[in-house]
Structure formats: C-alpha cells, structure tokens
Design an enzyme around this catalytic site. Structure first.
Site, mmCIF file in Angstrom:
data_model
loop_
_atom_site.group_PDB
_atom_site.id
_atom_site.type_symbol
_atom_site.label_atom_id
_atom_site.label_comp_id
_atom_site.label_asym_id
_atom_site.label_seq_id
_atom_site.Cartn_x
_atom_site.Cartn_y
_atom_site.Cartn_z
ATOM 1 N N HIS A 62 0.835 -1.203 0.000
ATOM 2 C CA HIS A 62 0.000 0.000 0.000
ATOM 3 C C HIS A 62 0.870 1.252 0.000
ATOM 4 C CE1 HIS A 62 -3.584 2.352 0.638
ATOM 5 N NE2 HIS A 62 -3.047 2.915 1.708
ATOM 6 N N HIS A 65 -2.460 7.631 0.189
ATOM 7 C CA HIS A 65 -3.027 8.358 1.324
ATOM 8 C C HIS A 65 -1.990 8.897 2.307
ATOM 9 C CE1 HIS A 65 -6.093 5.382 -0.042
ATOM 10 N NE2 HIS A 65 -6.724 6.520 -0.253
ATOM 11 N N TYR A 67 0.953 7.703 3.183
ATOM 12 C CA TYR A 67 1.880 6.771 3.817
ATOM 13 C C TYR A 67 3.279 6.965 3.240
ATOM 14 C CZ TYR A 67 -2.063 4.467 6.023
ATOM 15 O OH TYR A 67 -3.171 4.197 6.780
#
Length: 112
Positions: A62, A65, A67
């Site tokens: 992932h 967003h 990160y």
C-alpha cells in the site's frame, strides 16, 4: 515491527524534515537517513515473508493516502536532494521499486 523483531518507537520519521500541526500543537518530524531507508525496505520484505509463511498467496504493498511510499513518490512532498528524491521520478520511485524487487527475491515469483 522491524525485520529484526523489534518494535518501532520514537518520533515520526518521514521522507523529509517537516512539522505536523495538530490540535495538541506541533510535532517535528525528521527525514529518514539512508540506513533507516534500507532498514524500512527490509521491514517491508519481512512483512511479506510473514504473510507468505502464514499461507497468503500474495500481498498488496500500500502506497497511498500519505503513507511513507507516497511521501517518496510525490514530487511536492519529496524535496530530498539525494538518490531517494528530487525531480527525477527514477529517484522518487527508488524505494518502492526496491521494496518490490527485494520482496520478489525473498518470496519468489509465485507469490503475488
């Protein structure tokens, strides 16, 4: 959890030196060093290996967003001037590419 089994503690580490403003005040975040980036890559790979050992067919890495992977990829966030940042996408994508390459090497081609 780190690849060596220790927990991550302490102040936030980010792509670049910055300050995070919130209701409780201001929190200073410091940029990861080269050694910490290499450690973070190993941590991602260790997580992939744990998933594989648990019986998973693969993982989704992932990177959205806000990160850490997004921080490295984003040209407005990643203002580093070393091999991990700058104007060249090749540099900003280096960490993500290394995570994918090392995970593939560690888990094999059949691990999605």
């Amino acid at each position: 959890m780190r690849a060596d089994g220790t927990l991550i503690e302490g102040p936030s580490r980010t792509c670049v030196d910055t300050e995070y403003h919130h209701r409780g005040g201001v929190r200073k975040c410091t940029a990861l060093t080269d050694v910490e980036i290499e450690t973070l890559i190993k941590d991602f790979v260790a997580a992939c290996k744990r998933c594989q050992a648990a019986g998973c067919d693969g993982v989704e890495i992932h990177g959205a967003h806000g990160y850490i992977l997004t921080q490295f990829l984003c040209p407005t966030l990643n203002t580093r001037t070393d091999q991990w940042g700058g104007e060249k996408l090749e540099n900003r994508a280096r960490m993500l590419r290394r995570v994918m390459q090392e995970a593939r090497k560690a888990c094999g081609d059949d691990f999605i």
